[in-house]
Design an enzyme around this catalytic site. Sequence first.
Site, PDB file in Angstrom:
ATOM      1  N   GLY A  88     -20.603  18.031  -8.344  1.00  0.00           N
ATOM      2  CA  GLY A  88     -20.216  19.358  -8.025  1.00  0.00           C
ATOM      3  C   GLY A  88     -19.799  19.440  -6.591  1.00  0.00           C
ATOM      4  O   GLY A  88     -20.620  19.514  -5.728  1.00  0.00           O
ATOM      5  N   GLU A 101       0.703   0.976  -6.032  1.00  0.00           N
ATOM      6  CA  GLU A 101       1.362  -0.235  -5.513  1.00  0.00           C
ATOM      7  C   GLU A 101       1.249  -1.365  -6.539  1.00  0.00           C
ATOM      8  O   GLU A 101       0.269  -2.076  -6.547  1.00  0.00           O
ATOM      9  CB  GLU A 101       0.745  -0.650  -4.187  1.00  0.00           C
ATOM     10  CG  GLU A 101       0.860   0.399  -3.085  1.00  0.00           C
ATOM     11  CD  GLU A 101       0.248  -0.061  -1.771  1.00  0.00           C
ATOM     12  OE1 GLU A 101       0.205  -1.294  -1.514  1.00  0.00           O
ATOM     13  OE2 GLU A 101      -0.201   0.787  -1.009  1.00  0.00           O
ATOM     14  N   TYR A 220      -0.706  -2.141  12.651  1.00  0.00           N
ATOM     15  CA  TYR A 220      -1.283  -3.473  12.525  1.00  0.00           C
ATOM     16  C   TYR A 220      -0.141  -4.477  12.513  1.00  0.00           C
ATOM     17  O   TYR A 220       1.041  -4.100  12.438  1.00  0.00           O
ATOM     18  CB  TYR A 220      -2.106  -3.609  11.231  1.00  0.00           C
ATOM     19  CG  TYR A 220      -1.274  -3.518   9.974  1.00  0.00           C
ATOM     20  CD1 TYR A 220      -0.812  -4.669   9.345  1.00  0.00           C
ATOM     21  CD2 TYR A 220      -0.924  -2.277   9.441  1.00  0.00           C
ATOM     22  CE1 TYR A 220      -0.025  -4.589   8.202  1.00  0.00           C
ATOM     23  CE2 TYR A 220      -0.139  -2.189   8.310  1.00  0.00           C
ATOM     24  CZ  TYR A 220       0.314  -3.340   7.690  1.00  0.00           C
ATOM     25  OH  TYR A 220       1.097  -3.266   6.569  1.00  0.00           O
ATOM     26  N   TRP A 309      -0.153   3.832   8.877  1.00  0.00           N
ATOM     27  CA  TRP A 309      -1.276   3.144   8.221  1.00  0.00           C
ATOM     28  C   TRP A 309      -1.810   2.121   9.226  1.00  0.00           C
ATOM     29  O   TRP A 309      -1.116   1.184   9.573  1.00  0.00           O
ATOM     30  CB  TRP A 309      -0.854   2.418   6.941  1.00  0.00           C
ATOM     31  CG  TRP A 309      -2.029   1.682   6.361  1.00  0.00           C
ATOM     32  CD1 TRP A 309      -2.429   0.402   6.645  1.00  0.00           C
ATOM     33  CD2 TRP A 309      -3.000   2.208   5.463  1.00  0.00           C
ATOM     34  NE1 TRP A 309      -3.575   0.090   5.970  1.00  0.00           N
ATOM     35  CE2 TRP A 309      -3.958   1.175   5.246  1.00  0.00           C
ATOM     36  CE3 TRP A 309      -3.177   3.437   4.840  1.00  0.00           C
ATOM     37  CZ2 TRP A 309      -5.054   1.356   4.400  1.00  0.00           C
ATOM     38  CZ3 TRP A 309      -4.263   3.598   4.004  1.00  0.00           C
ATOM     39  CH2 TRP A 309      -5.187   2.571   3.786  1.00  0.00           C
TER      40      TRP A 309
END
Length: 329
Positions: A88, A101, A220, A309
Amino acid sequence: MLISLLQLHLLAGQDAVRAGYWFPGSEFPVSDIDSTLFTHLFCAFADLDPETNQVVVASSNQAQFSTFTQTVQQKNPSVKTLLSIGGGSNTIFHGLDLDWEYPSSATEMTNLGLLLNEWRAAIDNESTSTGNSSLLLAAAFFRSSDYYTIDYPIQAIANSLDWINVMAYDFYGPLWSNLTGPPAALYNPGNDQVSGSYGVSTWIQAGVTANKIVLGLPFYGYAWQLADANNHGFFAPSVGAALSSDGSAGYGQIEDFISENNATTVYNSTVVSNYCYSGTTWIGFDDTQSISAKVSYAKENGLLGYFAWHVAADDDWVLSQTASDTWGA
């Protein structure tokens, strides 16, 4: 924790998108996100229960997911949040993001189109019945409008989604390339089809308007072990990954490597990519020059914005701040 569409509401219309992904595996506290640098933040990832087809969040992530919006809005009350479904409750997000992906057959592409159409219909119905503003719908897709010759369902994408996140990265990496390369080249004169600009152009040519495209920025890079320390440019022979099992390293880790090893750093404006090297370790990545150039490209070409990302890989918000400053108000 099961989440219904009725529990995922709120939204004002969106302008430019300056977004970033956060995920619990980064072990980066949500409260440490500088949400003032973003218009949208993705909370990743929820899953789908295969029996009920409801969105489900792992029990270990419930606490962080349930307070994500409230937490990031403490620093920036106007930031919008999207629950990313991939990889809940009173949980409230401003939209949903699909990260599949990748659909790898014509049947899966057809099913993707059906899913997007059904999502749009459900969201429109929910908005009509409740009077709430419609949820945002976004999805992260491959760098180009076809996945190795398998076309995405363009009409469903154009009709159903508010925007698409184009994953313009992971072009080269030591697990699938024995030559060093720019992991997220904006341009690639030697192989134009492996570049962010080419990918964006395919989406536009296929029928997704530029103002529905958000360009992916990787916070990155990838590290290779050079075969010859004296051959250290792009597309130099390598003998495998360095620094980690797959060679991946966050921007903060790369900055530490440069500092600790007095590494040589290079920015290639033709490709729009950075790299550094010390001894036989070579790393391709995006530094502030690449990020600024890519954001300028997105703005000048009428794209909706950019996403990163992922936010935890940044180094004291250097890349996030660069991207935000370059885009401007």
